[in-house]
Structures are given as structure tokens and as C-alpha cells.
Design an enzyme around this catalytic site. Structure first.
Site, PDB file in Angstrom:
ATOM      1  N   ARG A  29      55.346  30.534  75.703  1.00 44.04           N
ATOM      2  CA  ARG A  29      54.205  30.319  76.605  1.00 44.04           C
ATOM      3  C   ARG A  29      54.713  30.000  78.005  1.00 44.04           C
ATOM      4  O   ARG A  29      55.607  29.173  78.157  1.00 44.04           O
ATOM      5  CB  ARG A  29      53.335  29.159  76.110  1.00 44.04           C
ATOM      6  N   ALA A  81      39.769  27.259  69.321  1.00 44.12           N
ATOM      7  CA  ALA A  81      39.173  26.107  70.005  1.00 44.12           C
ATOM      8  C   ALA A  81      37.654  26.275  70.095  1.00 44.12           C
ATOM      9  O   ALA A  81      36.894  25.299  69.974  1.00 44.12           O
ATOM     10  CB  ALA A  81      39.780  25.956  71.396  1.00 44.12           C
ATOM     11  N   ARG A 110      44.351  23.816  79.946  1.00 48.71           N
ATOM     12  CA  ARG A 110      43.911  22.825  78.952  1.00 48.71           C
ATOM     13  C   ARG A 110      43.837  21.413  79.518  1.00 48.71           C
ATOM     14  O   ARG A 110      42.862  20.697  79.288  1.00 48.71           O
ATOM     15  CB  ARG A 110      44.882  22.821  77.767  1.00 48.71           C
ATOM     16  N   ASP A 129      40.873  22.407  63.791  1.00 51.46           N
ATOM     17  CA  ASP A 129      42.083  22.913  63.144  1.00 51.46           C
ATOM     18  C   ASP A 129      42.368  22.200  61.818  1.00 51.46           C
ATOM     19  O   ASP A 129      43.006  22.774  60.933  1.00 51.46           O
ATOM     20  CB  ASP A 129      43.297  22.756  64.070  1.00 51.46           C
ATOM     21  N   GLU A 180      42.980   7.853  67.909  1.00 57.32           N
ATOM     22  CA  GLU A 180      43.959   8.883  68.291  1.00 57.32           C
ATOM     23  C   GLU A 180      45.366   8.299  68.161  1.00 57.32           C
ATOM     24  O   GLU A 180      45.621   7.183  68.604  1.00 57.32           O
ATOM     25  CB  GLU A 180      43.660   9.354  69.725  1.00 57.32           C
TER      26      GLU A 180
HETATM   27  P1  FAD Z   1      44.528  19.410  67.979  1.00 53.40           P
HETATM   28  O1  FAD Z   1      44.449  19.926  69.362  1.00 53.40           O
HETATM   29  O2  FAD Z   1      45.791  19.599  67.230  1.00 53.40           O
HETATM   30  O3  FAD Z   1      44.202  17.845  68.069  1.00 53.40           O
HETATM   31  C1  FAD Z   1      44.436  16.990  66.992  1.00 53.40           C
HETATM   32  C2  FAD Z   1      44.516  15.555  67.532  1.00 53.40           C
HETATM   33  O4  FAD Z   1      44.642  14.653  66.434  1.00 53.40           O
HETATM   34  C3  FAD Z   1      45.724  15.339  68.420  1.00 53.40           C
HETATM   35  O5  FAD Z   1      45.332  14.639  69.579  1.00 53.40           O
HETATM   36  C4  FAD Z   1      46.669  14.507  67.541  1.00 53.40           C
HETATM   37  O6  FAD Z   1      47.483  13.629  68.295  1.00 53.40           O
HETATM   38  C5  FAD Z   1      45.678  13.743  66.681  1.00 53.40           C
HETATM   39  N1  FAD Z   1      46.210  13.368  65.352  1.00 53.40           N
HETATM   40  C6  FAD Z   1      46.920  14.138  64.496  1.00 53.40           C
HETATM   41  N2  FAD Z   1      47.214  13.455  63.381  1.00 53.40           N
HETATM   42  C7  FAD Z   1      46.658  12.228  63.527  1.00 53.40           C
HETATM   43  C8  FAD Z   1      46.599  11.072  62.689  1.00 53.40           C
HETATM   44  N3  FAD Z   1      47.185  11.042  61.458  1.00 53.40           N
HETATM   45  N4  FAD Z   1      45.940   9.967  63.143  1.00 53.40           N
HETATM   46  C9  FAD Z   1      45.331   9.984  64.368  1.00 53.40           C
HETATM   47  N5  FAD Z   1      45.370  11.048  65.206  1.00 53.40           N
HETATM   48  C10 FAD Z   1      46.011  12.161  64.783  1.00 53.40           C
HETATM   49  N6  FAD Z   1      41.834  28.790  70.838  1.00 53.40           N
HETATM   50  C11 FAD Z   1      40.887  29.373  71.614  1.00 53.40           C
HETATM   51  O7  FAD Z   1      39.670  29.196  71.381  1.00 53.40           O
HETATM   52  N7  FAD Z   1      41.245  30.180  72.677  1.00 53.40           N
HETATM   53  C12 FAD Z   1      42.546  30.411  72.994  1.00 53.40           C
HETATM   54  O8  FAD Z   1      42.835  31.102  73.970  1.00 53.40           O
HETATM   55  C13 FAD Z   1      43.564  29.822  72.170  1.00 53.40           C
HETATM   56  N8  FAD Z   1      44.868  30.044  72.439  1.00 53.40           N
HETATM   57  C14 FAD Z   1      45.820  29.494  71.628  1.00 53.40           C
HETATM   58  C15 FAD Z   1      47.176  29.784  71.865  1.00 53.40           C
HETATM   59  C16 FAD Z   1      48.166  29.253  71.028  1.00 53.40           C
HETATM   60  C17 FAD Z   1      49.608  29.619  71.255  1.00 53.40           C
HETATM   61  C18 FAD Z   1      47.794  28.373  69.962  1.00 53.40           C
HETATM   62  C19 FAD Z   1      48.841  27.752  69.054  1.00 53.40           C
HETATM   63  C20 FAD Z   1      46.445  28.075  69.725  1.00 53.40           C
HETATM   64  C21 FAD Z   1      45.451  28.645  70.543  1.00 53.40           C
HETATM   65  N9  FAD Z   1      44.094  28.400  70.310  1.00 53.40           N
HETATM   66  C22 FAD Z   1      43.142  28.991  71.085  1.00 53.40           C
HETATM   67  C23 FAD Z   1      43.664  27.505  69.222  1.00 53.40           C
HETATM   68  C24 FAD Z   1      43.334  26.132  69.763  1.00 53.40           C
HETATM   69  O9  FAD Z   1      44.384  25.677  70.578  1.00 53.40           O
HETATM   70  C25 FAD Z   1      43.103  25.136  68.623  1.00 53.40           C
HETATM   71  O10 FAD Z   1      42.177  25.686  67.702  1.00 53.40           O
HETATM   72  C26 FAD Z   1      42.556  23.803  69.126  1.00 53.40           C
HETATM   73  O11 FAD Z   1      43.288  23.305  70.223  1.00 53.40           O
HETATM   74  C27 FAD Z   1      42.564  22.786  67.990  1.00 53.40           C
HETATM   75  O12 FAD Z   1      41.983  21.586  68.418  1.00 53.40           O
HETATM   76  P2  FAD Z   1      41.875  20.353  67.411  1.00 53.40           P
HETATM   77  O13 FAD Z   1      41.223  19.280  68.188  1.00 53.40           O
HETATM   78  O14 FAD Z   1      41.253  20.786  66.135  1.00 53.40           O
HETATM   79  O15 FAD Z   1      43.372  19.984  67.047  1.00 53.40           O
END
Ligand code: FAD
Length: 431
Positions: A199, A327, A118, A314, A36
Site C-alpha cells: 500500500r 468497510a 482513513r 470484520d 478499545e
Molecule cells: P477493524 O478496523 O479491524 O477494528 C477493530 C478494532 O477492534 C480495532 O480498533 C482493534 O484495536 C480493536 N480490537 C481488536 N481486538 C480487541 C480486543 N480483544 N479488545 C478490544 N479491542 C479490540 N473496505 C471498503 O469498504 N472499501 C475499501 O476500499 C477497502 N479497502 C481495503 C484495503 C485493504 C488492503 C484491506 C485489508 C481492507 C480494505 N477494506 C475496504 C476493508 C475494511 O478496511 C474493513 O472491512 C474495515 O476496516 C473493518 O473495520 P472493523 O471496525 O470491523 O475492524
């Protein structure tokens, strides 16, 4: 339970996708390390809601994730609204003489609204990951392969690490996605959807005074022209989570920074034509709040994997949040990847490409449909979607049908079908 595996996995990124995958692999005794970029696991102080597919996927990943979720989850407060996902209201109307807002239509599902804060959910979930399996301050720079077929990751701090396979859970700006599709491919970069969102979190007492208990304590969507506001209770009903979306014709100034500091005055200006009830609510957010640019992967990736590198969450299918399912789909990905990797026929490095090819085949269409549908329903909430306009009946029908595609699934069956496909692929002679 899985046999000892002769391979190890690197998970890049520790958001919801990376963490749930790590927990799922750990419980199946699959060797992994999580890298991370931040100095610790961290989530923002906002709400996220989960639909029934997500809750099923948590259970497939590991019962502990579901227990963590139950511990911090907040549902609608009214007994009559336990199955309600959202009540949809006309944002221009005020409360009626009996102190409630008229509902235009309601969307329900088997579990109703499930909101969590969260950071609280994350604090519970990280307890399930042994500390020695996480490395912090590791921002992935690039990936190469050595002579033994080991994948070599270089990090910004000058260090390197190796693994047999890499799963990129590194979010919307994913480096791992760039390694798969090439930095110049249109899908390497996210796309601005021309919506941004404010938000905020509001003390529930104040919210009840503004819009009445029924609206404040149960999930509600306020629909208006080119803008909408959604609210649902978090923090065991003590706090109201509010997200206010606005469509714009302007570009987002800096695609490297997806948030910017904002002010309540701007929010009130953007929503000034809303009815008195919604305005009262908006006046309760903090004077300073963040504005989020809503980006997605509007250019879909042609594949979720290349060799023994794949993407999840994502990184693979970032979506606008209008279905409230991004999510949840991250957790679906984790459930499937863990189940495939745990299959007893997956033993060595040589079996891993088939795992990722299966995952790509079974997940990509569903996940990319979500990205497209989410944009469309976002426009529905704003009375501007083609073919439905401001016809609340048509909007309601569309949302019910599309939410059904998301929620009315059997995740265990989805994983079992993928395992059958994996076995078929593994039994095929090479070449
Ligand atoms: P992220 O949460 O972006 O995590 C990525 C991680 O990778 C981070 O910790 C980052 O630091 C790390 N990282 C990035 N680049 C690197 C690198 N090069 N090397 C090492 N580490 C790295 N979804 C729902 O299901 N319900 C909801 O109600 C909902 N509401 C939302 C509201 C808003 C306004 C938004 C913007 C999104 C919402 N979502 C919701 C979507 C949801 O938040 C995301 O789909 C989810 O949090 C994505 O998780 P992730 O782990 O894929 O990515």
C-alpha cells in the site's frame, strides 16, 4: 426517538464498525460504552472507498457520519468520470500517443468513486462520540455471565466491566467471535487468501507525470496475470492511493501479524512484467512500505450471535478488499443494529436476543456472499478466475453484476424489513 432503554450495551473495538455503531446508538439515546484495546481511536494512513450502499448506511446511522465523510471525501476529478467506480485497463499496455491509457471496460454506479483517507475520516467521526463513553487500553480477554444475567468482560489489564449485551466489533481476529463459535471452530480464525498487497500514497503531481492526468486523477484498476494494482485519488485530489496485489503459492509466515515491513524493490520485482506506465507509477511509492497479508473469513461463521453476544463488521465477515466493500458492510451492520435496538418494542435485557437473532437472519447471507464474491473478483482482476480467464468482456459483465448486488440496494428498506421481522419474533410467546 427511542424511549429510555432499560439495558446497556458494550461495544468491543473502535474501528469503522465500532465507531459507526457507537455514533448511531448515541444519536438514538441507547446506553452504551465502547472498549478499545489501543490507547486511542486510530486508523492507518491509507485510503478506503465507499460505494452507494455504504453512503446510505452512513445516513441511517447518523447524518453526522455522512457529513464527516463528505468533508474528507475525494471523487474522481474529471467531470466525465463522476459516476465511474473504476476504469479497468490492461496493465501490460503503455500510454497511447495522445497520453492516455486505453480502457478495457468501465464500471459505474450512482455515486462514482468516493475515496477517503482513513485517518482523516476517523478524526472527523470521533468528534461525534462523547469522550466519557469510550474506555481505552481495554483488550477483551473473556466473557462470562453472572447470576443476574449480566455479561462480565475481563480485560488484559485485570479490570472487569458489565453489560446486558456485547457487540464484538473487534476485527478479523475477534475475541468475541471466539466466544460465540468456540476457539477451536474453523471460523474462529481467519484464512490466508494467498494474496498480499503493498500500500502506498503518491503525490498527485508525480502520478500525473507518470500515467497522465486522466488515469491518475480518476479511479483505475491495472489488470495483470496473478497481480493487479488499483489507484484512486484521496486527500481532495492531492494524493493518489495505490494498492498493489500479488497472488502467491506460499504461506504467510505468521498469522498473528498481518503486516510486515516491505521495500519498493520487492514491489518492482513482483510487478516487473507490467507495462511502462504502471511501472513508472510503482516507482513513485516510498522506498519502505508495508506489505499486507490478505486474510478473510473463508470459513464462514455458523451464526453472528449467541444469546446476548453478537459480532459485527470484520469480526463477523472479514472479506478480502477486492469489492472495496468491507468497510461499507460494517456500516450497513451498524445501521441495522442501531435501528433494531432503537425499536420501541425493545425495552429490556429480555428483548435483546431477539434483536441479535433478527440481525443474524437479515445480515449473514449478504455479508458472507461478499466474502466469497470478493475472492472471486480478485481473481478476475488477475485474469485467473474460472470461466472468465482473460476475456475482458466476461470479466466486465461479472464485475458489473456483482457490484450491482452490493450497491443497488435500499438500506432504509433493509432496516424496515428487519424491524418487521423483529416485531414478529418479539410477539411470539416465549418457549
Ligand atoms: P477493524 O478496523 O479491524 O477494528 C477493530 C478494532 O477492534 C480495532 O480498533 C482493534 O484495536 C480493536 N480490537 C481488536 N481486538 C480487541 C480486543 N480483544 N479488545 C478490544 N479491542 C479490540 N473496505 C471498503 O469498504 N472499501 C475499501 O476500499 C477497502 N479497502 C481495503 C484495503 C485493504 C488492503 C484491506 C485489508 C481492507 C480494505 N477494506 C475496504 C476493508 C475494511 O478496511 C474493513 O472491512 C474495515 O476496516 C473493518 O473495520 P472493523 O471496525 O470491523 O475492524
Amino acid at each position: 426517538m427511542s424511549l429510555v432503554k432499560d439495558f446497556d450495551i458494550a461495544i468491543v473495538g473502535g474501528g469503522i464498525a465500532g465507531l459507526t455503531l457507537a455514533i448511531a446508538l448515541n444519536s438514538r439515546s441507547i446506553p452504551f460504552t465502547i472498549y478499545e484495546q489501543a490507547s486511542s481511536f486510530a486508523e492507518i494512513g491509507a485510503g478506503v472507498s465507499f460505494s452507494p450502499n455504504a453512503v446510505q448506511a452512513m445516513k441511517v446511522c447518523h447524518e453526522g457520519i455522512y457529513e464527516a465523510f463528505e468533508k474528507v471525501c475525494t471523487r474522481n476529478v474529471s467531470p466525465s468520470k463522476q459516476k465511474v467506480w473504476f476504469d479497468y485497463v490492461d496493465a501490460y499496455k503503455d500510454v497511447t500517443s495522445n497520453g492516455t491509457l486505453d480502457t478495457a471496460f468501465t464500471v459505474s454506479n450512482s455515486l462514482g468513486q468516493n475515496g477517503v483517507h482513513r485517518a482523516q475520516f476517523l478524526d472527523e467521526a470521533v468528534k461525534l462520540i462523547p469522550k466519557h463513553l469510550a474506555r481505552f487500553g481495554k483488550r477483551l480477554q473473556n466473557i462470562t455471565e453472572d447470576r443476574n444475567g449480566r455479561l462480565v468482560m475481563r480485560f488484559d489489564d485485570g479490570t472487569v466491566a458489565e453489560a446486558d449485551a456485547i457487540i464484538g466489533c473487534d476485527g478479523i481476529k475477534s475475541r468475541v467471535r471466539q466466544a460465540i463459535v468456540g476457539a477451536d471452530h474453523p471460523s474462529a480464525k481467519p484464512v490466508y487468501t494467498r494474496k498480499y498487497a503493498y500500500r502506498g500514497l503518491i503525490p498527485m503531481e508525480d502520478a500525473c507525470a507518470a500515467v497522465g492526468e486522466e488515469r491518475a486523477q480518476n479511479a483505475c484498476m491495472y489488470m495483470g496475470h496473478d497481480k493487479h494494482v488499483l489507484t484512486f485519488p484521496v486527500n481532495h485530489g492531492k494524493t493518489l492511493n495505490l494498492v498493489a496485489f500479488r497472488t502467491t503459492s506460499e504461506d504467510w509466515p505468521d498469522s498473528q501479524r498481518l503486516t510486515r515491513p516491505g521495500q519498493r524493490e520487492e514491489l518492482l520485482h513482483d510487478f516487473e512484467d507490467f507495462g511502462p506506465a504502471a511501472i513508472k507509477l510503482l516507482k513513485l511509492v516510498n522506498p519502505k512500505l508495508d506489505v499486507w497479508a490478505i486474510f478473510d473469513l473463508g470459513h464462514p461463521v455458523p451464526t453472528f450471535y449467541k444469546g446476548r453476544i453478537c459480532i459485527s463488521g470484520d469480526a463477523a465477515h472479514a472479506t478480502s478488499p477486492h469489492h472495496g466493500a468491507g468497510a461499507g458492510f460494517c456500516i450497513e451492520d451498524s445501521a441495522m443494529l442501531a435501528e433494531l435496538l432503537a425499536d420501541e418494542q425493545v425495552k429490556t435485557q429480555h428483548d435483546l436476543e431477539a434483536v441479535f437473532a433478527t440481525y443474524d437472519a437479515e445480515r449473514r447471507a449478504r455479508a458472507q456472499w461478499l466474502v466469497e464474491s470478493s475472492r472471486w473478483v480478485g481473481d478476475c482482476y488477475e485474469l485467473r478466475a474460472e470461466g472468465v480467464g482473460n476475456d475482458f468482456t466476461k470479466i466486465g459483465d461479472q464485475i458489473i453484476e456483482r457490484n450491482g448486488i452490493i450497491a443497488d440496494v435500499n438500506i432504509e428498506e433493509m432496516c424496515a424489513k428487519a424491524k418487521d421481522e423483529l416485531r414478529r419474533r418479539l410477539s411470539k410467546p416465549l418457549g
